[in-house]
Design an enzyme around this catalytic site. Structure first.
Site, PDB file in Angstrom:
ATOM      1  N   ARG A   1      -4.437  -9.227   1.510  1.00  0.00           N
ATOM      2  CA  ARG A   1      -4.815  -9.385   2.919  1.00  0.00           C
ATOM      3  C   ARG A   1      -5.606 -10.666   3.129  1.00  0.00           C
ATOM      4  O   ARG A   1      -5.434 -11.352   4.139  1.00  0.00           O
ATOM      5  CB  ARG A   1      -5.624  -8.183   3.394  1.00  0.00           C
TER       6      ARG A   1
ATOM      7  N   ASP B   1      -3.198   8.903   3.120  1.00  0.00           N
ATOM      8  CA  ASP B   1      -4.420   8.268   2.610  1.00  0.00           C
ATOM      9  C   ASP B   1      -5.657   8.528   3.465  1.00  0.00           C
ATOM     10  O   ASP B   1      -6.647   7.808   3.367  1.00  0.00           O
ATOM     11  CB  ASP B   1      -4.198   6.770   2.439  1.00  0.00           C
ATOM     12  N   GLU B   2      -5.621   9.556   4.292  1.00  0.00           N
ATOM     13  CA  GLU B   2      -6.783   9.886   5.114  1.00  0.00           C
ATOM     14  C   GLU B   2      -7.029  11.385   5.078  1.00  0.00           C
ATOM     15  O   GLU B   2      -6.092  12.171   5.124  1.00  0.00           O
ATOM     16  CB  GLU B   2      -6.559   9.471   6.565  1.00  0.00           C
TER      17      GLU B   2
END
Length: 173
Positions: free
Chosen positions: A27, A81-82
């Site tokens: 990123r 992923d949460e």
């Protein structure tokens, strides 16, 4: 986690011709989610590509993460992923550090919802639980995590990304 050698390299998980997710090193080099693979390699020539077509390892990781977090309260998986953990029933006196005053000990936090909410206490408890859960997740499963502590799920979700990749944020009502 599967290959520790890749932790220090810019990495992207791909499906078909797209980057579906990438690490913070990628990123920082300009790679984003849903970017085409060719564009991602142009932005970051050192980018390591990992196929995400087989979701089995990601599902296994998600189950391991959920297993750790569910020990801290009712846990609701919100995607791979949460996870949302409701800590309103945590006994303030059970937390490490002994910061709770005598009147708080032995009372679930939610017991104080009836006569005005003690948001300061609830958010302190939530912050302590989040710190303990994140430490357990890192030591037991090897994953760094971020957390949002708030009066409701929506606010918790919104603030959880403010101090990524490995911290937590509290927001008052």
């Amino acid at each position: 986690v599967r290959n520790p050698k890749l932790r220090e390299l810019p990495l992207a998980v791909t499906q078909k011709y797209l980057v579906v997710t990438c690490n913070y090193l990628a990123r920082a080099a300009g790679v984003t989610k849903l970017m085409g693979i060719k564009d991602a390699k142009a932005k970051c020539p050192a980018l390591v590509l990992v196929s995400g077509e087989d979701l089995t390892p990601y599902r296994q990781a998600s189950k391991a993460i959920h297993g750790v977090l569910s020990r801290y309260g009712p846990a609701e998986r919100l995607g791979m992923d949460e996870t949302y953990v409701d800590v309103t029933q945590v006994d303030a006196g059970e937390l490490a550090g002994g910061w709770a005053s005598d009147w708080e000990l032995g009372q679930p936090c939610a017991a104080r919802y009836g006569r005005g909410v003690d948001w300061d206490l609830l958010l302190r408890v939530g912050s302590m639980v989040a710190a303990e859960a994140r430490a357990a997740l890192r030591s037991e499963a090897g994953y760094r995590s971020s957390a949002g502590i708030a009066p409701n799920k929506l606010l918790a979700k919104l603030v959880s990304g403010l101090h990524k990749p490995d911290d937590q944020t509290v927001i008052a009502p």
